[in-house]
Design a protein around this motif. Structure first.
Motif, PDB file in Angstrom:
ATOM      1  N   SER A   1     -51.321 -10.924  -0.914  1.00 41.62           N
ATOM      2  CA  SER A   1     -50.125 -10.134  -0.621  1.00 41.62           C
ATOM      3  C   SER A   1     -49.953  -9.008  -1.630  1.00 41.62           C
ATOM      4  O   SER A   1     -49.514  -7.900  -1.286  1.00 41.62           O
TER       5      SER A   1
ATOM      6  N   PHE B   1     -38.385  -5.266  -5.551  1.00 40.95           N
ATOM      7  CA  PHE B   1     -37.894  -6.374  -4.721  1.00 40.95           C
ATOM      8  C   PHE B   1     -39.043  -7.002  -3.931  1.00 40.95           C
ATOM      9  O   PHE B   1     -39.148  -8.234  -3.822  1.00 40.95           O
ATOM     10  N   VAL B   2     -39.930  -6.153  -3.386  1.00 43.80           N
ATOM     11  CA  VAL B   2     -41.049  -6.662  -2.580  1.00 43.80           C
ATOM     12  C   VAL B   2     -41.985  -7.500  -3.432  1.00 43.80           C
ATOM     13  O   VAL B   2     -42.376  -8.611  -3.046  1.00 43.80           O
ATOM     14  N   THR B   3     -42.366  -6.994  -4.623  1.00 45.63           N
ATOM     15  CA  THR B   3     -43.300  -7.757  -5.463  1.00 45.63           C
ATOM     16  C   THR B   3     -42.654  -9.040  -5.983  1.00 45.63           C
ATOM     17  O   THR B   3     -43.337 -10.046  -6.163  1.00 45.63           O
TER      18      THR B   3
ATOM     19  N   ALA C   1     -36.956  -0.866  -4.494  1.00 46.56           N
ATOM     20  CA  ALA C   1     -37.421  -1.587  -3.310  1.00 46.56           C
ATOM     21  C   ALA C   1     -38.792  -2.201  -3.556  1.00 46.56           C
ATOM     22  O   ALA C   1     -39.062  -3.339  -3.143  1.00 46.56           O
ATOM     23  N   ALA C   2     -39.666  -1.456  -4.240  1.00 39.40           N
ATOM     24  CA  ALA C   2     -40.997  -1.979  -4.552  1.00 39.40           C
ATOM     25  C   ALA C   2     -40.890  -3.197  -5.472  1.00 39.40           C
ATOM     26  O   ALA C   2     -41.630  -4.170  -5.319  1.00 39.40           O
TER      27      ALA C   2
ATOM     28  N   THR D   1     -40.487 -10.744  -4.256  1.00 40.21           N
ATOM     29  CA  THR D   1     -40.508 -11.617  -3.087  1.00 40.21           C
ATOM     30  C   THR D   1     -41.892 -12.231  -2.890  1.00 40.21           C
ATOM     31  O   THR D   1     -42.041 -13.409  -2.546  1.00 40.21           O
ATOM     32  N   ILE D   2     -42.919 -11.416  -3.150  1.00 36.46           N
ATOM     33  CA  ILE D   2     -44.294 -11.910  -3.035  1.00 36.46           C
ATOM     34  C   ILE D   2     -44.525 -13.047  -4.027  1.00 36.46           C
ATOM     35  O   ILE D   2     -45.220 -14.024  -3.730  1.00 36.46           O
TER      36      ILE D   2
ATOM     37  N   GLY E   1     -44.081  -3.863  -9.033  1.00 34.69           N
ATOM     38  CA  GLY E   1     -43.745  -2.867  -8.019  1.00 34.69           C
ATOM     39  C   GLY E   1     -43.409  -1.533  -8.651  1.00 34.69           C
ATOM     40  O   GLY E   1     -43.891  -0.477  -8.208  1.00 34.69           O
TER      41      GLY E   1
ATOM     42  N   PHE F   1     -49.795  -5.071  -0.824  1.00 36.57           N
ATOM     43  CA  PHE F   1     -48.726  -4.182  -1.274  1.00 36.57           C
ATOM     44  C   PHE F   1     -49.296  -2.922  -1.923  1.00 36.57           C
ATOM     45  O   PHE F   1     -48.814  -1.802  -1.679  1.00 36.57           O
TER      46      PHE F   1
END
Length: 796
Positions: free
Chosen positions: A227, A273-275, A270-271, A277-278, A285, A231
């Motif tokens: 993941s 938050f994504v990393t 946002a990046a 979450t991963i 991020g 990303f």
């Protein structure tokens, strides 16, 4: 029921945001916002004071002393200012600052430059990673058998390897800059190797975080890694085009749209938050987005300016303190624990230094330079603290192991600067060379000039001055154009470090863009003239940048250093100061220069653009009162007169019969005026006559005219100067044998005549060059006398 009551008492209620005020019986320290404000203020004051104390030792700021290891041992202080229920807010603010700091680090790393890294730097970087990583794995077995029993083996091995092999790129860059090693072989190799090391360390850290997941299945770690790769690919192929679009729409010299700044900062969050979450970390991020932001143009620079002061000044110090609050040296107790600390420090230093030195010597790097490289690559700092805090948060490092590794990081960073200074100093031996002045017997010898500049608007005038200085002699003119760049306390100043290229070339021999005005101007002039221009750079704090200028002048066998005056001309014609730092820099160079020095008072010599050689048509006036400085100025003017587009008028000022210029130029009132000129001795008069005689024999061209003016007083001198003020350029010595023409001046480095030419009382569009001839025995004494006399004038 009793059990439930006990549970309720053990879990304190969450803190409310704001209080009703002390007058209504509320304690502000029991509420989140006022407590956070107090914590931030305390942290900023403490870290700044600590930085001031450690500045002589060139050490970075830190917050460990606020933790339980030092001040925090006072439990009342710790529980009052840093209670446990406030730590969530403090850690959130600290990590938010860290997110944007990692974004700044990504902005400063140029992947294109890393790809161009030579084999030598790449091999040194790999050696500086691999050996300490292997030793870190070996050390992890020792720690797991003693103070870290029960931790997961795989993530602990990787975390230990990363913590021992990492090099803090931002800290290293600042150490190199402060030690003035940026443009040396050691500095260039260290910067390239550290950049490679930085990227490799973050990749390894991502692996360590993926392995440290609490999932029971190994497939979880695999999914995290896949993941993470997905990303990165999404960021490159989907987010980067958006950033490129905004960068292309942000033009040089124009304000960047607020929506672009807001969008970029939102993408960073946002990046993160994504990393998160991963399952990697929120920092990755932000770091990836920083790397893919376009480095060309003004977009990245504006982003740095927008967020840096808030992040570095307020939020980032919270992270040091957050780390300090988690670090309790008291957990290291007993001979075994302190022995383990020694083992970790020795292992970390041994791996970095030996690995780097061995590979460096394989590439024929001299022994002392190789040892200096090893010491520099052993720098840890903030990046190490980030790694350790992630390991502690992931339960990979317990309190005792965390404290041991934090102390290791602090120790290795603390010893780097003094050890490098002791082991390695570039050869700075005084060179002997004959031509340290423009005035010389052999006029066919090459004239070497070091011309300094620190802003783009001065470039056209600088090039026009170089053009009229080239003369027609066989050996010609060689100009070293030195860009003076301030290394400020701001962390983004490190981005300038990347511009320090081989031989100190900051902007030469690379692909230029439309915004590289300096490059285009110098390249265009060099191609159209016979002058050899060699660009250089000096990146230092302004209180020491004079050392770079003087060492470069001596190393390049320069005869004249040209300095920009610390004031520039406004649209209304008045001169406005650029800053007191530039003023002091010029004075320091005058005191320590190994050759003659000229201060250029620029009023737009030739206009706002470069004048081609065929269109040069300047009138230059050389003011000759006598003395070594005036002789040097006239020698410079005579060389300029060789140019077919130059007419030189030499005006010699003579006193009335039986008097001297020292007496003539004194004020007519009864007050005593302090003298800042040199003595008008018989030897000086004889030297003046011989110089003028030789000059008339050497230069018989019609472009030089000679006039003598008998003056009666200060009013007569100023009147003569105003008569010729329609010229393009004045040339004058800095310390002629006359007293001040102004009642007071804030520019003693210009001398009596130069101060008048730069004053608002003498309004003119003519530029001026005030020249001090090299005098190994007198330059410093004369300038100090000038400053003292100026102070006495002000006092009167």
């Amino acid at each position: 029921m009793a059990t439930m009551n006990n549970v309720t008492k053990a879990c304190p209620a969450p803190m409310k945001a704001t209080s009703n005020g002390a007058f209504q019986g509320d304690n502000p320290l029991d509420y989140a916002l006022p407590l956070a404000i107090l914590q931030i203020c305390l942290v900023v004051v403490f870290t700044r004071a600590l930085a001031l104390l450690l500045k002589p030792l060139r050490q970075p700021r830190g917050g460990i002393l606020l933790g339980p290891s030092a001040i925090g041992r006072n439990e009342k202080f710790l529980h009052t200012v840093f209670p446990k229920q406030s730590m969530t807010v403090l850690d959130t603010l600290a990590n938010l600052g860290l997110v944007f700091f990692l974004f700044l680090v990504g902005l400063e790393l140029d992947i294109r430059a890393i790809r161009r890294t030579g084999n030598r730097a790449l091999a040194i970087a790999l050696a500086g990673i691999s050996l300490p990583f292997i030793l870190g794995i070996g050390t992890s077995y020792v720690l797991r058998a003693t103070v870290s029993k029960g931790v997961a083996q795989a993530p602990f091995l990787v975390f230990m390897g990363v913590s021992l092999s990492i090099t803090a790129f931002p800290v290293l860059a600042r150490i190199l800059a402060e030690l003035k090693l940026l443009t040396t072989d050691v500095g260039r190799i260290a910067m390239s190797a550290a950049a490679v090391n930085d990227v490799a360390a973050w990749i390894l850290l991502a692996l360590a975080i993926a392995l440290s997941g609490t999932g029971t299945s190994p497939l979880v770690s695999l999914w995290v890694l896949l993941s993470g790769v997905a990303f990165i690919l999404f960021a490159i192929f989907a987010i980067r085009p958006v950033l490129n679009y905004m960068a292309r729409r942000s033009f040089e010299g124009e304000p960047i749209k607020e929506i672009y700044i807001c969008a970029t900062l939102s993408i960073v969050l946002a990046a993160g938050f994504v990393t998160d979450t991963i399952g990697i970390h929120v920092l990755f991020g932000a770091f990836v987005i920083g790397i893919i932001v376009p480095k060309d143009g003004s977009f990245s620079g504006v982003l740095i300016e927008k967020i840096e002061d808030l992040v570095s000044g307020l939020l980032l110090p919270l992270y040091f303190v957050s780390s300090g609050l988690k670090t309790n040296v008291a957990t290291i107790e007993g001979a075994m624990s302190w022995g383990l600390l020694v083992v970790v420090i020795v292992t970390a230093c041994f791996g970095k230094i030996v690995g780097t030195v061995a590979v460096s010597m394989m590439f024929k790097v001299p022994r002392r330079e190789a040892l200096a490289l090893g010491l520099l690559m052993n720098t840890k700092g903030l990046v190490e603290l980030i790694v350790l805090n992630i390991g502690k948060d992931r339960k990979v490092l317990n309190d005792q192991t965390f404290a041991i590794l934090v102390l290791m990081a602090l120790f290795t960073t603390f010893i780097t600067t003094p050890l490098v200074m002791a082991v390695y100093k570039p050869a700075r031996k005084t060179k002997y060379y004959k031509h340290r002045t423009i005035q010389r017997k052999d006029l066919d010898t090459e004239l070497r000039i070091l011309s300094c500049f620190h802003s783009n608007p001065t470039i056209p005038s600088l090039i026009n001055l170089i053009e009229i200085s080239r003369g027609t002699r066989r050996r010609g003119l060689c100009v070293y154009a030195m860009h003076l760049m301030e290394l400020s306390e701001r962390s983004s100043a490190i981005s300038m470090v990347h511009k320090a290229r081989k031989n100190g070339l900051p902007f030469w021999n690379r692909k230029t863009s439309d915004t590289d005005h300096i490059v285009i101007a110098f390249e265009a002039y060099q191609q159209l003239s016979t002058v050899s221009i060699r660009p250089m750079t000096a990146i230092s704090a302004f209180n020491t940048i004079h050392e770079d200028v003087c060492m470069s002048a001596e190393g390049k066998l320069v005869s004249l250093v040209l300095l920009p005056f610390h004031k520039h001309q406004r649209v209304d014609g008045a001169l406005e100061s650029l800053g007191h730092e530039f003023h002091l820099m010029n004075q320091r160079i005058l005191k320590n220069a190994p050759c003659s020095v000229g201060i250029v008072i620029d009023r737009g010599l030739g206009g706002t653009s470069q004048v081609s050689a065929s269109n040069v048509s300047f009138r230059i006036v050389a003011l000759f009162f006598g003395g070594r400085d005036d002789r040097e100025a006239l020698a410079y003017g005579a060389r300029m007169a060789e140019h077919p587009g130059i007419s030189l008028t030499v005006i010699r000022f003579l006193p009335q019969q039986g008097k001297s210029l020292m007496e003539t130029s004194k004020s007519t009132n009864n007050s005593t005026t302090a003298t800042i000129g040199i003595e008008d001795t018989t030897d000086e008069k004889k030297a003046d006559e011989e110089f003028l005689k030789d000059l008339k024999l050497a230069y018989t061209t019609d472009s030089i005219s000679y006039e003598e003016k008998v003056v009666e007083g200060k009013v007569d001198i100023i009147g003569v100067l105003k008569e010729v003020s329609k010229c393009n350029l004045f040339l004058v010595g800095r310390m002629p044998p006359i007293t001040p023409l102004l009642d007071s001046t804030d520019c003693p480095e210009l001398g009596p005549v130069g101060s008048l030419l730069a004053s608002s009382e003498f309004s003119t569009m003519a530029s001026a060059v005030v020249i001090q001839q090299y005098n190994p025995s007198g330059n410093q004494v004369v300038l100090e006398r000038a400053e003292l006399d100026d102070e006495s004038d002000s006092a009167v």
